[in-house]
Scaffold this motif. Structure first.
Motif, mmCIF file in Angstrom:
data_model
loop_
_atom_site.group_PDB
_atom_site.id
_atom_site.type_symbol
_atom_site.label_atom_id
_atom_site.label_comp_id
_atom_site.label_asym_id
_atom_site.label_seq_id
_atom_site.Cartn_x
_atom_site.Cartn_y
_atom_site.Cartn_z
ATOM 1 N N LYS A 116 0.812 -1.220 0.000
ATOM 2 C CA LYS A 116 0.000 0.000 0.000
ATOM 3 C C LYS A 116 0.854 1.282 0.000
ATOM 4 O O LYS A 116 0.779 2.100 0.917
ATOM 5 C CB LYS A 116 -0.956 -0.012 1.193
ATOM 6 C CG LYS A 116 -1.930 -1.175 1.150
ATOM 7 C CD LYS A 116 -2.872 -1.127 2.297
ATOM 8 C CE LYS A 116 -3.851 -2.275 2.360
ATOM 9 N NZ LYS A 116 -3.832 -3.330 1.439
ATOM 10 N N PRO A 117 1.667 1.445 -1.039
ATOM 11 C CA PRO A 117 2.555 2.614 -1.067
ATOM 12 C C PRO A 117 1.802 3.922 -1.276
ATOM 13 O O PRO A 117 0.780 3.961 -1.953
ATOM 14 C CB PRO A 117 3.467 2.330 -2.259
ATOM 15 C CG PRO A 117 2.610 1.515 -3.184
ATOM 16 C CD PRO A 117 1.777 0.647 -2.267
ATOM 17 N N ALA A 118 2.343 4.964 -0.684
ATOM 18 C CA ALA A 118 1.820 6.313 -0.903
ATOM 19 C C ALA A 118 2.462 6.932 -2.133
ATOM 20 O O ALA A 118 1.948 7.901 -2.688
ATOM 21 C CB ALA A 118 2.093 7.182 0.316
ATOM 22 N N LEU A 119 3.604 6.345 -2.558
ATOM 23 C CA LEU A 119 4.370 6.906 -3.662
ATOM 24 C C LEU A 119 5.151 5.795 -4.346
ATOM 25 O O LEU A 119 5.608 4.859 -3.690
ATOM 26 C CB LEU A 119 5.361 7.955 -3.124
ATOM 27 C CG LEU A 119 6.316 8.604 -4.122
ATOM 28 C CD1 LEU A 119 5.554 9.551 -5.055
ATOM 29 C CD2 LEU A 119 7.409 9.366 -3.380
ATOM 30 N N CYS A 120 5.303 5.924 -5.660
ATOM 31 C CA CYS A 120 6.185 5.041 -6.430
ATOM 32 C C CYS A 120 7.272 5.906 -7.057
ATOM 33 O O CYS A 120 7.001 6.992 -7.573
ATOM 34 C CB CYS A 120 5.423 4.310 -7.530
ATOM 35 S SG CYS A 120 4.297 3.059 -6.906
ATOM 36 N N VAL A 121 8.498 5.407 -6.993
ATOM 37 C CA VAL A 121 9.649 6.082 -7.578
ATOM 38 C C VAL A 121 10.153 5.204 -8.719
ATOM 39 O O VAL A 121 10.417 4.016 -8.514
ATOM 40 C CB VAL A 121 10.756 6.290 -6.526
ATOM 41 C CG1 VAL A 121 12.005 6.859 -7.173
ATOM 42 C CG2 VAL A 121 10.261 7.192 -5.407
ATOM 43 N N VAL A 122 10.266 5.765 -9.901
ATOM 44 C CA VAL A 122 10.700 5.023 -11.081
ATOM 45 C C VAL A 122 11.999 5.628 -11.596
ATOM 46 O O VAL A 122 12.095 6.849 -11.763
ATOM 47 C CB VAL A 122 9.622 5.055 -12.191
ATOM 48 C CG1 VAL A 122 10.106 4.343 -13.449
ATOM 49 C CG2 VAL A 122 8.314 4.452 -11.698
ATOM 50 N N GLY A 123 12.974 4.767 -11.823
ATOM 51 C CA GLY A 123 14.242 5.228 -12.377
ATOM 52 C C GLY A 123 14.075 5.694 -13.808
ATOM 53 O O GLY A 123 13.393 5.058 -14.604
ATOM 54 N N LEU A 124 14.693 6.818 -14.130
ATOM 55 C CA LEU A 124 14.623 7.390 -15.468
ATOM 56 C C LEU A 124 16.002 7.293 -16.113
ATOM 57 O O LEU A 124 16.921 8.009 -15.732
ATOM 58 C CB LEU A 124 14.180 8.855 -15.409
ATOM 59 C CG LEU A 124 13.942 9.531 -16.749
ATOM 60 C CD1 LEU A 124 12.731 8.913 -17.454
ATOM 61 C CD2 LEU A 124 13.721 11.027 -16.555
ATOM 62 N N PRO A 125 16.160 6.379 -17.083
ATOM 63 C CA PRO A 125 17.463 6.226 -17.732
ATOM 64 C C PRO A 125 17.723 7.347 -18.730
ATOM 65 O O PRO A 125 16.840 7.747 -19.477
ATOM 66 C CB PRO A 125 17.348 4.882 -18.441
ATOM 67 C CG PRO A 125 15.893 4.750 -18.746
ATOM 68 C CD PRO A 125 15.175 5.438 -17.615
ATOM 69 N N LEU A 126 18.935 7.843 -18.690
ATOM 70 C CA LEU A 126 19.366 8.895 -19.602
ATOM 71 C C LEU A 126 20.771 8.575 -20.088
ATOM 72 O O LEU A 126 21.505 7.832 -19.424
ATOM 73 C CB LEU A 126 19.382 10.252 -18.883
ATOM 74 C CG LEU A 126 18.054 10.742 -18.310
ATOM 75 C CD1 LEU A 126 18.284 11.881 -17.328
ATOM 76 C CD2 LEU A 126 17.130 11.168 -19.432
ATOM 77 N N HIS A 127 21.158 9.134 -21.216
ATOM 78 C CA HIS A 127 22.545 9.033 -21.658
ATOM 79 C C HIS A 127 23.424 9.785 -20.655
ATOM 80 O O HIS A 127 22.937 10.657 -19.921
ATOM 81 C CB HIS A 127 22.711 9.639 -23.057
ATOM 82 C CG HIS A 127 22.158 8.790 -24.154
ATOM 83 N ND1 HIS A 127 22.688 7.565 -24.491
ATOM 84 C CD2 HIS A 127 21.117 8.998 -24.997
ATOM 85 C CE1 HIS A 127 22.006 7.053 -25.499
ATOM 86 N NE2 HIS A 127 21.038 7.892 -25.822
ATOM 87 N N PRO A 128 24.718 9.488 -20.612
ATOM 88 C CA PRO A 128 25.609 10.180 -19.672
ATOM 89 C C PRO A 128 25.541 11.708 -19.764
ATOM 90 O O PRO A 128 25.708 12.393 -18.764
ATOM 91 C CB PRO A 128 26.998 9.662 -20.052
ATOM 92 C CG PRO A 128 26.733 8.295 -20.583
ATOM 93 C CD PRO A 128 25.421 8.408 -21.320
ATOM 94 N N ASP A 129 25.251 12.237 -20.954
ATOM 95 C CA ASP A 129 25.164 13.695 -21.105
ATOM 96 C C ASP A 129 23.784 14.239 -20.747
ATOM 97 O O ASP A 129 23.523 15.435 -20.885
ATOM 98 C CB ASP A 129 25.538 14.109 -22.522
ATOM 99 C CG ASP A 129 24.553 13.611 -23.575
ATOM 100 O OD1 ASP A 129 23.577 12.902 -23.239
ATOM 101 O OD2 ASP A 129 24.769 13.923 -24.767
ATOM 102 N N GLY A 130 22.871 13.356 -20.289
ATOM 103 C CA GLY A 130 21.535 13.776 -19.894
ATOM 104 C C GLY A 130 20.496 13.685 -20.990
ATOM 105 O O GLY A 130 19.312 13.925 -20.752
#
Length: 128
Positions: free
Chosen positions: A52-66
């Motif tokens: 029963k989470p209040a929040l989910c955090v999802v990793g956002l993949p990016l290239h090394p330069d963003g």
């Protein structure tokens, strides 16, 4: 105190971690291996019901330069699906290098540990 689930989204596996807003310590929880999208979300639904989470955090993949790439869009879509299907707030966290950090420590499946790093980055960011 609220429970937070962290996700390291991948096409073959999804790593999951758990933590709470009191201790702000992320722990690896599970690796979801499912053949279909429906199976993945059925497993996620079980975790949502259990924790029963209040929040989910999802990793956002990016290239090394963003710069964004194909997986960036897929992760955004996954985060939107979590929010839409489970009516839970979802936050994206830059996950550059999270899997690389763990893979140097362990050679096996690392998705749940990567999810824990992503979630810990979130906790560390809100603690400042």
């Amino acid at each position: 105190m609220e429970t937070v689930l962290g996700f390291d989204f991948g096409l073959k596996r999804i790593g999951v971690a758990v933590g709470n807003t009191l201790l702000k310590q992320a722990q690896p929880l599970a690796v979801i291996r499912a053949a279909t999208n429906d199976e993945k979300f059925a497993t996620i639904a079980e975790l949502m019901q259990q924790w029963k989470p209040a929040l989910c955090v999802v990793g956002l993949p990016l290239h090394p330069d963003g710069a964004e790439h194909e997986m960036t869009a897929r992760c955004r879509r996954f985060a939107n699906q979590l929010h839409g299907r489970f009516d839970v707030a979802t936050v994206l966290v830059d996950e550059r290098y999270s899997s690389a950090v763990i893979s140097h420590q362990r050679g096996d499946t690392i998705d749940d540990q990567a999810a824990a790093i992503i979630l810990q980055q979130y906790f560390d960011g809100i603690s400042q």
